[in-house]
Design an enzyme around this catalytic site. Structure first.
Site, PDB file in Angstrom:
ATOM      1  N   HIS A  45     -20.697  69.376  60.215  1.00  0.00           N
ATOM      2  CA  HIS A  45     -20.135  69.610  58.885  1.00  0.00           C
ATOM      3  C   HIS A  45     -19.005  68.618  58.601  1.00  0.00           C
ATOM      4  CE1 HIS A  45     -17.914  72.435  55.933  1.00  0.00           C
ATOM      5  NE2 HIS A  45     -18.738  71.648  55.289  1.00  0.00           N
ATOM      6  N   ASN A  63     -13.864  76.363  55.655  1.00  0.00           N
ATOM      7  CA  ASN A  63     -14.223  76.991  54.378  1.00  0.00           C
ATOM      8  C   ASN A  63     -13.901  78.476  54.338  1.00  0.00           C
ATOM      9  OD1 ASN A  63     -14.972  74.668  53.145  1.00  0.00           O
ATOM     10  ND2 ASN A  63     -17.142  74.841  53.649  1.00  0.00           N
TER      11      ASN A  63
HETATM   12  N1  CAA Z   1     -14.924  57.862  49.118  1.00  0.00           N
HETATM   13  C1  CAA Z   1     -14.436  56.966  49.983  1.00  0.00           C
HETATM   14  N2  CAA Z   1     -13.126  56.707  50.116  1.00  0.00           N
HETATM   15  C2  CAA Z   1     -12.278  57.375  49.309  1.00  0.00           C
HETATM   16  C3  CAA Z   1     -12.708  58.302  48.367  1.00  0.00           C
HETATM   17  C4  CAA Z   1     -14.100  58.541  48.281  1.00  0.00           C
HETATM   18  N3  CAA Z   1     -14.631  59.417  47.435  1.00  0.00           N
HETATM   19  N4  CAA Z   1     -11.632  58.801  47.725  1.00  0.00           N
HETATM   20  C5  CAA Z   1     -10.549  58.211  48.246  1.00  0.00           C
HETATM   21  N5  CAA Z   1     -10.941  57.350  49.206  1.00  0.00           N
HETATM   22  C6  CAA Z   1     -10.067  56.533  50.050  1.00  0.00           C
HETATM   23  C7  CAA Z   1      -9.368  55.492  49.227  1.00  0.00           C
HETATM   24  O1  CAA Z   1     -10.131  54.303  49.110  1.00  0.00           O
HETATM   25  C8  CAA Z   1      -8.098  55.280  50.024  1.00  0.00           C
HETATM   26  O2  CAA Z   1      -8.381  54.406  51.147  1.00  0.00           O
HETATM   27  P1  CAA Z   1      -7.257  53.404  51.687  1.00  0.00           P
HETATM   28  O3  CAA Z   1      -6.111  54.259  52.140  1.00  0.00           O
HETATM   29  O4  CAA Z   1      -7.946  52.678  52.809  1.00  0.00           O
HETATM   30  O5  CAA Z   1      -6.909  52.537  50.516  1.00  0.00           O
HETATM   31  C9  CAA Z   1      -7.793  56.659  50.611  1.00  0.00           C
HETATM   32  O6  CAA Z   1      -9.022  57.392  50.558  1.00  0.00           O
HETATM   33  C10 CAA Z   1      -6.742  57.373  49.815  1.00  0.00           C
HETATM   34  O7  CAA Z   1      -7.197  57.405  48.472  1.00  0.00           O
HETATM   35  P2  CAA Z   1      -6.272  57.256  47.218  1.00  0.00           P
HETATM   36  O8  CAA Z   1      -5.061  56.398  47.579  1.00  0.00           O
HETATM   37  O9  CAA Z   1      -7.082  56.827  46.052  1.00  0.00           O
HETATM   38  O10 CAA Z   1      -5.833  58.708  46.852  1.00  0.00           O
HETATM   39  P3  CAA Z   1      -5.043  59.790  47.666  1.00  0.00           P
HETATM   40  O11 CAA Z   1      -4.019  59.211  48.566  1.00  0.00           O
HETATM   41  O12 CAA Z   1      -4.615  60.722  46.596  1.00  0.00           O
HETATM   42  O13 CAA Z   1      -6.140  60.500  48.584  1.00  0.00           O
HETATM   43  C11 CAA Z   1      -7.819  62.097  48.992  1.00  0.00           C
HETATM   44  C12 CAA Z   1      -7.332  60.982  48.069  1.00  0.00           C
HETATM   45  C13 CAA Z   1      -8.110  61.510  50.370  1.00  0.00           C
HETATM   46  C14 CAA Z   1      -9.088  62.646  48.386  1.00  0.00           C
HETATM   47  C15 CAA Z   1      -6.674  63.183  49.100  1.00  0.00           C
HETATM   48  O14 CAA Z   1      -6.288  63.598  47.816  1.00  0.00           O
HETATM   49  C16 CAA Z   1      -7.086  64.386  49.915  1.00  0.00           C
HETATM   50  O15 CAA Z   1      -7.051  64.364  51.138  1.00  0.00           O
HETATM   51  N6  CAA Z   1      -7.460  65.469  49.212  1.00  0.00           N
HETATM   52  C17 CAA Z   1      -7.898  66.709  49.871  1.00  0.00           C
HETATM   53  C18 CAA Z   1      -9.346  66.568  50.259  1.00  0.00           C
HETATM   54  C19 CAA Z   1      -9.860  67.785  50.949  1.00  0.00           C
HETATM   55  O16 CAA Z   1      -9.188  68.789  51.148  1.00  0.00           O
HETATM   56  N7  CAA Z   1     -11.138  67.708  51.324  1.00  0.00           N
HETATM   57  C20 CAA Z   1     -11.837  68.824  51.950  1.00  0.00           C
HETATM   58  C21 CAA Z   1     -12.626  69.536  50.920  1.00  0.00           C
HETATM   59  S1  CAA Z   1     -13.512  70.877  51.625  1.00  0.00           S
HETATM   60  C22 CAA Z   1     -14.980  70.200  52.068  1.00  0.00           C
HETATM   61  O17 CAA Z   1     -15.300  69.065  51.817  1.00  0.00           O
HETATM   62  C23 CAA Z   1     -15.888  71.084  52.823  1.00  0.00           C
HETATM   63  C24 CAA Z   1     -16.931  71.758  52.084  1.00  0.00           C
HETATM   64  O18 CAA Z   1     -17.911  72.124  52.692  1.00  0.00           O
HETATM   65  C25 CAA Z   1     -16.784  72.154  50.678  1.00  0.00           C
END
Ligand code: CAA
Length: 292
Positions: free
Chosen positions: A138, A188
């Site tokens: 996952h 989750n």
């Molecule tokens: N794909 C690939 N890379 C991505 C991306 C994407 N969709 N979104 C952001 N990134 C990368 C960016 O390119 C950036 O890389 P670098 O540091 O190398 O430049 C890095 O992530 C940070 O991105 P940003 O600077 O644009 O933005 P940020 O610092 O605000 O981070 C985030 C974005 C990583 C999404 C952050 O907001 C975060 O960690 N959010 C929480 C995400 C979370 O909780 N995820 C779990 C969800 S639950 C789940 O997925 C399970 C399920 O089964 C539902």
């Protein structure tokens, strides 16, 4: 290592990218039910890599090498993978028939490992009646960035398969956490009821959308507020997980918010439909939308 990712949506394409970025992976078969869906998944990977190149974080040649490993098509291109990661819709019968088709008609490698990226369904049930065992692998959104992989052992998943998937996770730079099968696994089970609670906090008028998200970002140091995160995950996925938690436990603490259900019916699913608790604009900005 060759990897087949079945399902090229948000999670499938992200998982494909996470594998393609590893030097240990020579090929990623990115598959979907239509060629255009698989190509769409590859286009998402290209967009992410282009962004890394534009930011000066990756050489163009490296981005080309990563993208060059990704081959798109229908599941029938997955003849010789060492690992299959299924990331199709969260429907039990679809997951079971996908694995059955792969095992009986497509994959020729007898040592192939079959993994599911399900976010809450039973690994034991997915694997029922199949010739080869299924393990949970996952990933978290965005899969190329998030370090965690939950490795889930179903009742019929051998220890050796679990150990191998933990090793593969480490090889591609992730940190595996082994969990026993239980609805929602670890993340989750904790995260999604929190998002549901945030929806109820909004629904009962305690604060507005931005107020709730700002409070949780600044008060708990979460990178995203819970409503923003719900939009990011997809509110249909959030609802499906709540329903699995409730069906498994019959505990009212897992009852989905009526507002969540209403928004899913209205296709206000978040980022993927352009509207949820926020409206997602073409210039990558977003504005809150009153849903009451
Ligand atoms: N794909 C690939 N890379 C991505 C991306 C994407 N969709 N979104 C952001 N990134 C990368 C960016 O390119 C950036 O890389 P670098 O540091 O190398 O430049 C890095 O992530 C940070 O991105 P940003 O600077 O644009 O933005 P940020 O610092 O605000 O981070 C985030 C974005 C990583 C999404 C952050 O907001 C975060 O960690 N959010 C929480 C995400 C979370 O909780 N995820 C779990 C969800 S639950 C789940 O997925 C399970 C399920 O089964 C539902």
């Amino acid at each position: 290592m060759k990897v087949a990712v079945i399902g090229a949506g948000t999670m499938g394409s992200g998982i494909g990218q996470a594998f393609a970025q590893s030097d240990a992976v020579e090929k990623v078969y990115l598959c979907d039910i239509k060629q255009e869906f698989a190509d769409g998944g590859k286009a998402k990977i290209k967009k992410n890599l282009d962004r890394q190149v534009a930011k000066g974080k990756m050489e163009q040649a490296k981005a080309d090498e990563i993208l060059g490993k990704v081959v798109t098509g229908l599941a029938d291109i997955a003849v010789d993978p060492d690992l299959v990661v299924e990331a199709v819709l969260e429907k039990m019968d679809l997951k079971q028939s996908t694995f059955r088709n792969l095992q009986e008609n497509i994959v020729k490698n007898p040592d192939c490992i079959y993994a599911s990226n399900t976010s809450s369904l039973s690994i034991t049930e997915i694997g029922t009646g199949l010739a080869k065992p299924v393990v949970g692998m996952h990933f978290f959104n965005p899969a190329p960035v998030m370090k965690l992989v939950e490795v889930i052992q179903g009742a019929n998943t051998p220890d050796s398969v679990v150990a191998k998937v933990k090793e593969i996770s480490e090889t591609i730079g992730k940190t595996p956490v082994q969990v026993n099968e239980a609805a929602g696994f670890v993340v989750n089970r904790i995260l999604v009821p929190m998002i549901n609670e945030a929806i109820n906090v909004y629904y009962t008028g305690t604060s507005d959308i931005q107020g709730i998200d700002t409070a949780m970002k600044l008060g708990c140091n979460h990178p995203m507020g819970p409503l923003e995160l719900g939009d990011y995950i997809g509110l249909d996925v959030v609802l499906a997980i709540m329903d699995v938690l409730f069906a498994d436990t019959h505990d009212n603490k897992y009852a989905a918010s009526p507002l969540l259900r209403k928004m899913v019916r209205a296709k206000h699913l978040g980022v993927k439909t352009g509207i949820g608790f926020y409206k997602y604009n073409a210039d990558r900005t977003k504005t809150p939308v009153d849903q009451l």
